[in-house]
Write a protein that holds these residues in place. Structure first.
Motif, PDB file in Angstrom:
ATOM      1  N   PHE A 126       0.820  -1.210   0.000  1.00 44.31           N
ATOM      2  CA  PHE A 126       0.000   0.000   0.000  1.00 44.31           C
ATOM      3  C   PHE A 126       0.856   1.263   0.000  1.00 44.31           C
ATOM      4  CE2 PHE A 126      -2.829  -3.258   1.615  1.00 44.31           C
ATOM      5  CZ  PHE A 126      -4.029  -2.949   1.009  1.00 44.31           C
ATOM      6  N   VAL A 127       2.134   1.136  -0.309  1.00 43.69           N
ATOM      7  CA  VAL A 127       3.064   2.266  -0.291  1.00 43.69           C
ATOM      8  C   VAL A 127       3.525   2.558  -1.714  1.00 43.69           C
ATOM      9  CG1 VAL A 127       5.155   3.191   0.747  1.00 43.69           C
ATOM     10  CG2 VAL A 127       3.825   1.465   1.962  1.00 43.69           C
ATOM     11  N   SER A 128       3.563   3.854  -2.054  1.00 42.90           N
ATOM     12  CA  SER A 128       4.008   4.260  -3.383  1.00 42.90           C
ATOM     13  C   SER A 128       5.004   5.408  -3.240  1.00 42.90           C
ATOM     14  CB  SER A 128       2.817   4.699  -4.241  1.00 42.90           C
ATOM     15  OG  SER A 128       3.236   5.054  -5.538  1.00 42.90           O
ATOM     16  N   THR A 129       6.107   5.329  -3.994  1.00 43.69           N
ATOM     17  CA  THR A 129       7.158   6.344  -3.950  1.00 43.69           C
ATOM     18  C   THR A 129       7.559   6.715  -5.375  1.00 43.69           C
ATOM     19  OG1 THR A 129       8.002   5.471  -1.866  1.00 43.69           O
ATOM     20  CG2 THR A 129       9.476   6.887  -3.115  1.00 43.69           C
ATOM     21  N   SER A 130       7.800   8.006  -5.610  1.00 46.07           N
ATOM     22  CA  SER A 130       8.186   8.490  -6.941  1.00 46.07           C
ATOM     23  C   SER A 130       9.458   9.324  -6.850  1.00 46.07           C
ATOM     24  CB  SER A 130       7.063   9.320  -7.578  1.00 46.07           C
ATOM     25  OG  SER A 130       5.902   8.547  -7.779  1.00 46.07           O
ATOM     26  N   LYS A 131      10.174   9.373  -7.983  1.00 45.48           N
ATOM     27  CA  LYS A 131      11.401  10.170  -8.053  1.00 45.48           C
ATOM     28  C   LYS A 131      11.617  10.606  -9.489  1.00 45.48           C
ATOM     29  CE  LYS A 131      16.297   9.971  -6.716  1.00 45.48           C
ATOM     30  NZ  LYS A 131      17.362   9.120  -6.136  1.00 45.48           N
ATOM     31  N   ARG A 132      12.016  11.874  -9.672  1.00 47.88           N
ATOM     32  CA  ARG A 132      12.297  12.397 -11.014  1.00 47.88           C
ATOM     33  C   ARG A 132      13.730  12.050 -11.403  1.00 47.88           C
ATOM     34  NH1 ARG A 132      10.103  16.629 -10.288  1.00 47.88           N
ATOM     35  NH2 ARG A 132       8.257  16.448 -11.608  1.00 47.88           N
ATOM     36  N   VAL A 133      13.900  11.510 -12.613  1.00 47.98           N
ATOM     37  CA  VAL A 133      15.221  11.136 -13.108  1.00 47.98           C
ATOM     38  C   VAL A 133      15.431  11.760 -14.483  1.00 47.98           C
ATOM     39  CG1 VAL A 133      15.363   8.978 -11.805  1.00 47.98           C
ATOM     40  CG2 VAL A 133      14.314   8.981 -14.074  1.00 47.98           C
ATOM     41  N   THR A 134      16.698  12.117 -14.775  1.00 50.17           N
ATOM     42  CA  THR A 134      17.055  12.693 -16.069  1.00 50.17           C
ATOM     43  C   THR A 134      18.078  11.791 -16.740  1.00 50.17           C
ATOM     44  OG1 THR A 134      16.636  14.939 -15.284  1.00 50.17           O
ATOM     45  CG2 THR A 134      17.987  14.698 -17.262  1.00 50.17           C
ATOM     46  N   LEU A 135      17.772  11.381 -17.958  1.00 46.32           N
ATOM     47  CA  LEU A 135      18.647  10.484 -18.705  1.00 46.32           C
ATOM     48  C   LEU A 135      19.415  11.255 -19.759  1.00 46.32           C
ATOM     49  CD1 LEU A 135      16.437   7.315 -19.331  1.00 46.32           C
ATOM     50  CD2 LEU A 135      18.239   7.622 -17.651  1.00 46.32           C
ATOM     51  N   ASN A 136      20.705  11.039 -19.793  1.00 42.40           N
ATOM     52  CA  ASN A 136      21.549  11.491 -20.899  1.00 42.40           C
ATOM     53  C   ASN A 136      21.960  10.250 -21.680  1.00 42.40           C
ATOM     54  OD1 ASN A 136      21.503  14.248 -20.045  1.00 42.40           O
ATOM     55  ND2 ASN A 136      22.916  13.667 -18.400  1.00 42.40           N
ATOM     56  N   SER A 137      22.840  10.379 -22.611  1.00 45.75           N
ATOM     57  CA  SER A 137      23.316   9.204 -23.328  1.00 45.75           C
ATOM     58  C   SER A 137      24.114   8.323 -22.373  1.00 45.75           C
ATOM     59  CB  SER A 137      24.201   9.621 -24.512  1.00 45.75           C
ATOM     60  OG  SER A 137      25.307  10.382 -24.047  1.00 45.75           O
TER      61      SER A 137
END
Length: 314
Positions: A126-137
């Motif tokens: 019942f737990v949800s976690t999010s995180k912003r990630v940035t992809l380069n090459s």
């Protein structure tokens, strides 16, 4: 006449001379005409006409990057090995409903995505976690911390464990002064691990299908499994209508179990149905062949026994 014949003879001589020239050059007579280039599919000519330039070649698709993810309960804990659901969303700074681009139920998935910014989400129970990630090459590895614990429940009466198939649990989040403010999960079985955010929960344990109910407030801590046994004060009784104590029960009897105040706790039909009741005093009403019989009885916690109503006229 003489002048006309001279003109005719001169024309004939010129014609014969031309024929002789063609005969003297057979290669010239048999040379094929030059052919135009064959058109390409779609009607495009293989050779561009003079003064016309062809468009630029399409740009190559951007190279994909690699995103590897894992989840832990605390920053020092080992990665979780199961029970995870991963989703990768578009990163929309302007808002709006995000679109799921990829998903996985692997413990440590690897996603192939074009370079850009994304929102990585993991669900654990019942737990949800999010995180912003940035992809380069190239490749990127990242870790999400799940602020969760777990709850595992069982029941007992005295020192005896209650069989798991006879129990059902419900987990609530208290709101204000209401301990059953919001239902988180019902129908939880004995020994089942329920993953929950850290906090305090109200647990209701029901033994059987009458009034044998036990309640407790339990705390779930981040990164820990909380084992809790709810102790019931109840017993299972077998209802019978007999001609005399210890004799065979009458089949097809309709039973009602009432509190001293007259509230119906349980109804059943049969020769000897079983009922699990909280400890206390009750009245048994038995109906058979148009006649009604009553019997007062008491339930003591942990003491299973037969309750017999005697079929005799008052």
């Amino acid at each position: 006449m003489t002048r006309a014949r001279r003109r005719f003879g001169k024309g004939l001589a010129l014609a014969l001379a031309s024929s002789a020239c063609l005969a003297a050059s057979p290669a010239l007579a048999q040379a094929p005409l030059a052919q135009a280039p064959a058109p390409l599919p779609g009607g495009v000519q293989g050779v561009a006409p003079q003064g016309v330039t062809q468009g630029p070649s399409p740009a190559p698709a951007p190279a994909e990057a690699s995103l590897s993810l894992r989840a832990v309960l605390t920053s020092e804990a080992k990665p979780l090995r199961g029970g995870l659901t991963w989703r990768i969303y578009e990163d929309r700074p302007e808002g709006g409903k995000p679109v799921v681009l990829a998903r996985s139920e692997e413990a440590q998935p690897t996603f192939r995505l074009p370079p850009g910014s994304y929102l990585a989400n993991v669900t654990y129970g019942f737990v949800s976690t999010s995180k912003r990630v940035t992809l380069n090459s190239g490749a990127l590895s990242d870790q999400l911390t799940v602020n969760a614990g777990a709850l595992r429940l069982s029941g007992a009466v005295g020192e005896a464990k209650i069989p798991g198939g006879q129990l059902a649990f419900a987990v609530f989040v208290p709101i204000g002064n209401n301990p059953e403010g919001r239902l988180v999960r019902d129908g939880v079985k004995t020994g089942e691990v329920v993953r929950l955010p850290e906090g305090t929960y109200h647990v209701v344990s029901t033994w059987g299908d009458s009034n044998a109910i036990q309640r407790a407030d339990l705390k779930v801590e981040n990164g820990r499994l909380t084992d809790a046994t709810l102790n019931h004060r109840a017993a299972t009784v077998t209802l019978k209508l007999v001609a005399s104590p210890g004799t065979e029960a009458f089949a097809g009897t309709a039973f009602s179990v009432l509190t001293p105040g007259g509230d119906t706790i349980r109804e059943a039909i049969g020769a000897f149905p079983q009922v699990t009741l909280a400890d206390g005093e009750y009245q048994l009403i038995a109906r058979h062949d148009g006649k009604v019989y009553t019997q007062d009885f008491k339930v003591e916690s942990g003491v299973d026994r037969d309750i017999e109503a005697i079929a005799k006229d008052p």
